[in-house]
Design an enzyme around this catalytic site. Sequence first.
Site: not given
Lengths: 337, 337
Positions: A16, A20, A197
């Site tokens: 995920r 990017h 995160h």
Amino acid sequence: MTATQSKLHLLDVTLRDGSHSMKHAFTEEQVRAVARGLDTAGVEFFEVSHGDGLGGSSLQYGLSAVDEMKLIAAAAEECKQAKISVLLLPGIGIQENLEEAVQAGAKMVRVATHVTEADVAKQHIELGRKLGLKTVGFLMMAHMAPVEKLVEQAKLFESYGAEIVYATDSAGALLPHETRERISALRQHLSCEIGFHGHNNLSLAMANTLAAIEAGATYIDGSLRCLGAGSGNTQTEVMVAVLDRLGYRTDIALYPIMDVANQVVAKFMPRPQEITGGSLIMGYSGVYSSFLLHTQAAAEKFNVDERDILIELGRRQAVGGQEDLIVEVASMLAKNR
Amino acid sequence: MTATQSKLHLLDVTLRDGSHSMKHAFTEEQVRAVARGLDTAGVEFFEVSHGDGLGGSSLQYGLSAVDEMKLIAAAAEECKQAKISVLLLPGIGIQENLEEAVQAGAKMVRVATHVTEADVAKQHIELGRKLGLKTVGFLMMAHMAPVEKLVEQAKLFESYGAEIVYATDSAGALLPHETRERISALRQHLSCEIGFHGHNNLSLAMANTLAAIEAGATYIDGSLRCLGAGSGNTQTEVMVAVLDRLGYRTDIALYPIMDVANQVVAKFMPRPQEITGGSLIMGYSGVYSSFLLHTQAAAEKFNVDERDILIELGRRQAVGGQEDLIVEVASMLAKNR
């Protein structure tokens, strides 16, 4: 920090956040190979979505090469024990996307908002619970709010039904003492589990991760070979080694997790996740990591220093969704030259 | 940690520790460009030597492409304010090497021994002082000795006349609480200044650096783009940004130090300093970072997993100088397969 043998939940975001770095061009074959490797190594959760979450495939955020629902289904097929998470940013993804992701095999949803905007996520958290998902509130750009604001927003998420609330260092801007302060406050004021995160823009992803764990976080994100936005994330396979040395239990086997990192992900990543000019300044000035490639493109187009664009974006406190500002700032800097 | 505005001394080791990653093939042109960049950015000290210190050019440690005295002289010529350090491992380098380095322009010597062997360095420390150099004791593989032993050895260095004593995490094996414990003990028991040199094998170089500074270290090593043995060092230009954010004074300008990293070093480094299979296991099992390329060569020759070689070397507590063990272990693993 001492050996505790307490159980930590590792969540891998390669498929995920790594989207990017891959310019959202993951193939089904790549996703299957990573999913198989993570599942075999014993990873409990991993996330599959467009980098900007469900429904992110667009001109503004970058078009996915393969429909994310197909990727989620492919990943789910490869798993014997691991559970698949999806990211959902209200406003980018819609409820139908989540329902479709559940059909495809998702077992967890992380509903992500800017650190001051949890209230837009009430219905999405409620839907997650209704669909039987492990449901998570994900407060992005956690460095931008004072600790009290972060706690207030996290409590909103908890009140909507979130089972875990994350403090998310989207810009890789937090310093270890700032992470510790934030996670400690969340641990003190909430009853649900707390997650962290990190991004590595200041070479502090692992330091922040350890600070978060010491302060009470029990859900921790990482990505293989750091594949993720900006300078990438806390490196999953390294974290497994470090946590083992510290005496934490993750139930992840070291050689197999290294193998999927080094024999699968390293083979297809387009470039190493180094800390270079732009990504360093993102952490330094607190700019959203997923702005990196857009900023580099604007710097080239307007022939200005990408660092100057990022420092100005930091000064203006730009947040996710304000990608248009990148071009505006670049153009302004070119004119003022 | 809070802003202190206390002065920290940064020492860049790109042109010495980076020699390992460059297979000791620095050219004079590369050294001049890096030296000029470091000097312009305001770096106070930087080190130029073979990766294994003065006199390291040999079949065992790798032959230098260009004589290190020539490189030291070239670097010195480029400096308006920066001072050049050289590394000296007694047994590899000899006193004549140091005298020659001073002729070439060196202003600091770091006399390096294994963490339990400071007593072999008495005459070298004394010579450093006699030659008018800033003289440093450098205790390598600091993770291998208990804290009391480290303090005892550091006090020996201090008694010989060392003005600074370093705890050196040669294997990138220290965890932040272990670094803090070691530097605190040194700070408590010594009067001289304390230094820290980190490696990033566990993605903890920056975390350890901050722990060391909090505990009282005032000399800190780094390298541009992490260029160094194993997974490389604490990234100098990132450290400048982080220390600025924390309120420490380094007198190093951020954009210029980034420029020498990204426009000079990044252009010639043979590969990015990622944390891969071998370098991760070095940190995990505590093996000397400069063993990496030798281990990879042996793994290939004997067709065994480099990680198994490193874990066995860690078990045997191999130290610098025991490079022969690498081939012995690889051969043993191949036979036992």
